[in-house]
Design a protein around this motif. Structure first.
Motif, PDB file in Angstrom:
ATOM      1  N   ARG A  68       0.874  -1.017  -0.053  1.00  0.00           N
ATOM      2  CA  ARG A  68      -0.009  -0.006   0.041  1.00  0.00           C
ATOM      3  C   ARG A  68       0.972   1.331  -0.151  1.00  0.00           C
ATOM      4  N   ALA A  69       1.883   1.568   0.676  1.00  0.00           N
ATOM      5  CA  ALA A  69       3.011   2.578   0.685  1.00  0.00           C
ATOM      6  C   ALA A  69       3.698   2.769  -0.415  1.00  0.00           C
ATOM      7  N   ALA A  70       3.883   1.520  -1.405  1.00  0.00           N
ATOM      8  CA  ALA A  70       4.255   1.673  -2.667  1.00  0.00           C
ATOM      9  C   ALA A  70       3.492   2.265  -3.582  1.00  0.00           C
ATOM     10  N   ASP A  71       2.110   1.695  -3.400  1.00  0.00           N
ATOM     11  CA  ASP A  71       0.934   2.257  -4.349  1.00  0.00           C
ATOM     12  C   ASP A  71       0.952   3.915  -3.951  1.00  0.00           C
ATOM     13  N   ASP A  72       1.085   4.338  -2.666  1.00  0.00           N
ATOM     14  CA  ASP A  72       0.971   5.892  -2.475  1.00  0.00           C
ATOM     15  C   ASP A  72       1.835   6.459  -3.039  1.00  0.00           C
ATOM     16  N   ILE A  73       3.182   6.140  -3.239  1.00  0.00           N
ATOM     17  CA  ILE A  73       4.079   6.878  -3.799  1.00  0.00           C
ATOM     18  C   ILE A  73       4.037   6.682  -5.293  1.00  0.00           C
ATOM     19  N   PHE A  74       3.751   5.776  -6.054  1.00  0.00           N
ATOM     20  CA  PHE A  74       3.459   5.714  -7.389  1.00  0.00           C
ATOM     21  C   PHE A  74       2.237   6.887  -7.540  1.00  0.00           C
ATOM     22  N   TYR A  75       1.036   6.808  -6.757  1.00  0.00           N
ATOM     23  CA  TYR A  75       0.020   7.663  -6.987  1.00  0.00           C
ATOM     24  C   TYR A  75       0.400   9.132  -6.937  1.00  0.00           C
ATOM     25  N   GLY A  76       1.098   9.406  -5.850  1.00  0.00           N
ATOM     26  CA  GLY A  76       1.689  10.777  -5.776  1.00  0.00           C
ATOM     27  C   GLY A  76       2.542  11.564  -6.759  1.00  0.00           C
ATOM     28  N   SER A  77       3.373  10.372  -7.274  1.00  0.00           N
ATOM     29  CA  SER A  77       4.378  10.521  -8.196  1.00  0.00           C
ATOM     30  C   SER A  77       3.541  10.986  -9.578  1.00  0.00           C
ATOM     31  N   SER A  78       2.712  10.114  -9.697  1.00  0.00           N
ATOM     32  CA  SER A  78       1.677  10.616 -11.249  1.00  0.00           C
ATOM     33  C   SER A  78       1.011  11.759 -11.279  1.00  0.00           C
ATOM     34  N   PHE A  79       0.720  12.453 -10.150  1.00  0.00           N
ATOM     35  CA  PHE A  79       0.154  13.798  -9.981  1.00  0.00           C
ATOM     36  C   PHE A  79       1.351  14.773  -9.969  1.00  0.00           C
ATOM     37  N   LEU A  80       2.439  14.659  -9.721  1.00  0.00           N
ATOM     38  CA  LEU A  80       3.703  15.433  -9.634  1.00  0.00           C
ATOM     39  C   LEU A  80       3.905  15.464 -11.211  1.00  0.00           C
ATOM     40  N   PHE A  81       3.838  14.470 -11.797  1.00  0.00           N
ATOM     41  CA  PHE A  81       4.338  14.414 -13.418  1.00  0.00           C
ATOM     42  C   PHE A  81       3.367  15.435 -13.933  1.00  0.00           C
ATOM     43  N   LEU A  82       2.277  15.223 -13.705  1.00  0.00           N
ATOM     44  CA  LEU A  82       1.103  16.229 -14.289  1.00  0.00           C
ATOM     45  C   LEU A  82       1.467  17.619 -14.036  1.00  0.00           C
ATOM     46  N   ALA A  83       1.765  17.972 -12.650  1.00  0.00           N
ATOM     47  CA  ALA A  83       2.063  19.351 -12.411  1.00  0.00           C
ATOM     48  C   ALA A  83       3.311  19.995 -13.043  1.00  0.00           C
ATOM     49  N   LEU A  84       4.243  18.952 -13.268  1.00  0.00           N
ATOM     50  CA  LEU A  84       5.452  19.446 -13.667  1.00  0.00           C
ATOM     51  C   LEU A  84       5.322  19.830 -15.530  1.00  0.00           C
ATOM     52  N   ILE A  85       4.190  19.577 -15.907  1.00  0.00           N
ATOM     53  CA  ILE A  85       3.957  19.934 -17.274  1.00  0.00           C
ATOM     54  C   ILE A  85       3.830  21.559 -17.321  1.00  0.00           C
ATOM     55  N   VAL A  86       3.416  21.995 -16.199  1.00  0.00           N
ATOM     56  CA  VAL A  86       3.310  23.756 -16.186  1.00  0.00           C
ATOM     57  C   VAL A  86       4.713  24.351 -16.308  1.00  0.00           C
ATOM     58  N   MET A  87       5.805  23.854 -15.577  1.00  0.00           N
ATOM     59  CA  MET A  87       7.277  24.272 -15.916  1.00  0.00           C
ATOM     60  C   MET A  87       7.923  24.173 -17.141  1.00  0.00           C
ATOM     61  N   ILE A  88       7.609  23.181 -17.741  1.00  0.00           N
ATOM     62  CA  ILE A  88       7.869  23.060 -19.428  1.00  0.00           C
ATOM     63  C   ILE A  88       7.401  24.194 -20.238  1.00  0.00           C
ATOM     64  N   TRP A  89       6.613  24.903 -19.895  1.00  0.00           N
ATOM     65  CA  TRP A  89       5.963  25.976 -20.857  1.00  0.00           C
ATOM     66  C   TRP A  89       6.315  27.347 -20.354  1.00  0.00           C
ATOM     67  N   PHE A  90       7.261  27.321 -19.487  1.00  0.00           N
ATOM     68  CA  PHE A  90       7.993  28.432 -19.179  1.00  0.00           C
ATOM     69  C   PHE A  90       9.165  28.909 -19.951  1.00  0.00           C
ATOM     70  N   THR A  91       9.557  27.819 -20.798  1.00  0.00           N
ATOM     71  CA  THR A  91      10.820  27.894 -21.545  1.00  0.00           C
ATOM     72  C   THR A  91      10.048  28.304 -23.161  1.00  0.00           C
ATOM     73  N   ALA A  92      10.867  28.958 -23.793  1.00  0.00           N
ATOM     74  CA  ALA A  92      10.730  29.215 -25.034  1.00  0.00           C
ATOM     75  C   ALA A  92      11.060  28.164 -26.247  1.00  0.00           C
ATOM     76  N   ARG A  93      10.340  27.804 -27.081  1.00  0.00           N
ATOM     77  CA  ARG A  93      10.677  27.011 -28.287  1.00  0.00           C
ATOM     78  C   ARG A  93      12.059  27.241 -28.901  1.00  0.00           C
ATOM     79  N   PRO A  94      12.646  26.584 -29.088  1.00  0.00           N
ATOM     80  CA  PRO A  94      14.261  26.603 -29.577  1.00  0.00           C
ATOM     81  C   PRO A  94      13.795  27.070 -31.017  1.00  0.00           C
ATOM     82  N   GLN A  95      14.676  28.028 -31.454  1.00  0.00           N
ATOM     83  CA  GLN A  95      14.725  28.339 -32.871  1.00  0.00           C
ATOM     84  C   GLN A  95      15.009  27.280 -33.910  1.00  0.00           C
ATOM     85  N   GLY A  96      14.062  27.338 -34.947  1.00  0.00           N
ATOM     86  CA  GLY A  96      14.375  26.185 -35.787  1.00  0.00           C
ATOM     87  C   GLY A  96      13.818  24.638 -35.330  1.00  0.00           C
TER      88      GLY A  96
END
Length: 536
Positions: A498-526
């Motif tokens: 159950r503890a491993a399931d908790d870590i997997f579940y929490g990590s799943s939502f953290l990956f979704l939250a990280l998407i926001v950080m990607i869009w602070f970057t600019a698209r590389p030229q070309g």
């Protein structure tokens, strides 16, 4: 500058020609044909060997500790010593490259790594093994960022994504192969061979690299040694790594030793930042963090890698300790992750110049979230096929996350700063991996203790369920003490699952939250590929 020179010459003197800044040395032409293939093979082999060594010893620790006559707890210093030394030397890559040249430094690092590996296999005591692991970690630092730099210089500018794809495959697959290979070697041969296998691979890679790249050496210049910056780097990184590695064992901040190490790490880091930003010849180029794509690209990549690596460590621990897998079968449960990663990486490398790498990385994070959500549904009855399905899918996420984010991070960086940028971004990524491992395993044990307490609350001495289970175990031939130990083992199995399931579940939502950080970057030229290398 020209006018100042003219005045200094005195009235009546012929005005000298205007002073022009020295032209940057021309970048070498991309490699072609067999040379390109062999150069890629040599650099990839060296990278694979290096990354493999960060994880191959993990499953061999009990054998190493037993053979050298120390406890498994003492044996963990075999891992810690390498991690500390490696973390210190990686960010020095830029300074060392300017001093010695990229090709010479890379080749020397590989050869010294081979020597240190051979000495590790011969080590007669734990103290000797730790010393040789420190040497191995120190000389390994420049290998990964310089392999990245040399690969980028080998390919045409438009194919920088392909170069990063090939590099990324070795970096991501090796940590997964490490436990599988290490377990098999330890079970079937002997633990020193996890180090001896580096010798032929490293000699071959170094020889091939030198034969192809020796005429493509980067410019060198003598720089003063930033001894204060180097000392502060050793201080804060060493304190932080030891605190991370020993924290779980010493109960974190309940231990005065961990508190002291943490204070030293924080104060040392603050002093290091101030010194490096004000010194004329800093040992680490922190000004790279002023670049928007570098700071957000490196952070996105590093936090994602920390989540990925923490879960990569957690899954085999759960399988071995609570699902009855041995080291070899646990490694086999992780091995299929490389299938889609290897198949899709060339495609990602070709398309990263055409597609928006931010979209590609965002899609990868969604797939990571899906994979971890699937793992959060695991139970003690989950069969191996069910465990393998998300592992296979994860390979696609690996291909689509590492290459685009590396492309974004290194986009637009001048050739002479690329080794420093690659070294610094890899340092942040390696540090995030260490933090992710410590956080994942600590949370796992804490959540397991909580679940264990909740499960035992439902079991009372006189309950019908308890009486029935203990009676069944008694009929099977267990005495009262053995029956209670078996019940506790079953509760532990449920609690840690159950503890491993908790870590997997929490990590799943953290990956979704990280998407926001990607869009602070600019698209590389070309589209990313053209600029990604910055080394052409």
């Amino acid at each position: 500058m020209a006018s100042d020179t003219s005045l200094a010459a005195g009235p009546g003197a012929a005005a000298p020609a205007p002073v022009r800044p020295a032209a940057a040395p021309a970048a070498p032409q991309p490699l072609q044909g067999a040379q390109l293939a062999l150069g890629t093979l040599a650099l990839s082999l060296a990278t694979f060997m290096n990354v493999l060594d960060t994880s191959i010893a993990n499953v061999s620790l009990p054998a190493i500790a037993g053979d050298l006559g120390v406890s498994p707890t003492q044996g963990t210093w075999v891992i810690t010593s390498f991690a500390v030394a490696n973390a210190i030397s990686v960010p020095l890559t830029g300074w060392l490259t300017q001093r010695f040249g990229a090709v010479r430094l890379f080749t020397l690092s590989v050869l010294l790594f081979v020597l240190a590996s051979w000495l590790c296999g011969l080590a007669p005591s734990l103290e000797a093994l730790i010393g040789f692991r420190v040497l191995q970690g120190l000389v390994a630092g420049p290998m990964i960022p310089l392999s990245q730099t040399l690969l980028l210089s080998s390919y045409p500018k438009a194919k920088a994504g392909t170069a990063l794809a090939l590099w990324g495959m070795t970096t991501l697959v090796a940590p997964v192969v490490g436990p599988l290979l290490g377990g098999w070697i330890t079970d079937n041969i002997a633990w020193p061979w996890i180090f001896y296998i580096n010798v032929p691979v490293g000699i071959f890679a170094a020889g091939l690299t030198w034969s192809i790249y020796r005429t493509r050496e980067t410019p060198r210049k003598r720089l003063p040694i930033d001894s204060v910056g180097l000392g502060l780097l050793v201080l804060w990184v060493g304190a932080m790594q030891i605190a991370l590695d020993k924290g779980k064992e010493l109960d974190w901040f309940a231990s005065g030793q961990i508190v002291l190490l943490s204070v030293v790490a924080v104060v040392g880091l603050a002093a290091f930042i101030i010194w490096e930003l004000t010194d004329k010849h800093p040992v680490v180029d922190l000004r790279l963090f002023a670049r928007r794509n570098f700071v957000f690209g490196a952070l996105s990549l590093s936090v994602a890698y920390g989540l990925f690596f923490g879960n990569v460590v957690l899954l085999p621990l759960w399988l071995q300790q609570y699902m009855g897998y041995n080291a070899t079968t646990a490694g086999m449960a992780l091995a299929p992750v490389g299938v889609l990663a290897i198949l899709l990486s060339p495609l990602v490398g070709r398309k990263v110049a055409q597609w928006d790498p931010r979209v590609m990385a965002s899609g990868a994070f969604v797939v990571f979230a899906l994979v971890l959500w699937m793992r959060s549904q695991f139970t003690t009855q989950t069969d191996q096929l069910t465990i393998l399905i998300p592992t296979v899918i994860q390979g696609a996420a690996m291909a689509f996350f590492f290459i685009p984010l590396t492309t974004i991070t290194l986009s637009g960086i001048a050739p002479q700063r690329l080794p420093a940028a690659a070294g610094l971004s890899n340092f942040v990524r390696i540090t995030a991996g260490a933090i992710g491992t410590s956080v994942a395993t600590t949370l796992w044990e804490n959540r397991a203790a909580m679940h264990h307490a909740h499960l035992t609350e439902q079991i009372t001495a006189g309950s019908a369920a308890s009486t029935q289970v203990l009676g069944t175990l008694g009929v099977a031939g267990l005495d009262a003490q053995q029956a209670l130990a078996q019940v506790n083992r079953l509760i532990d199995q449920q609690a840690f699952t159950r503890a491993a399931d908790d870590i997997f579940y929490g990590s799943s939502f953290l990956f979704l939250a990280l998407i926001v950080m990607i869009w602070f970057t600019a698209r590389p030229q070309g589209g990313g590929g053209a600029d990604a290398g910055g080394a052409h």
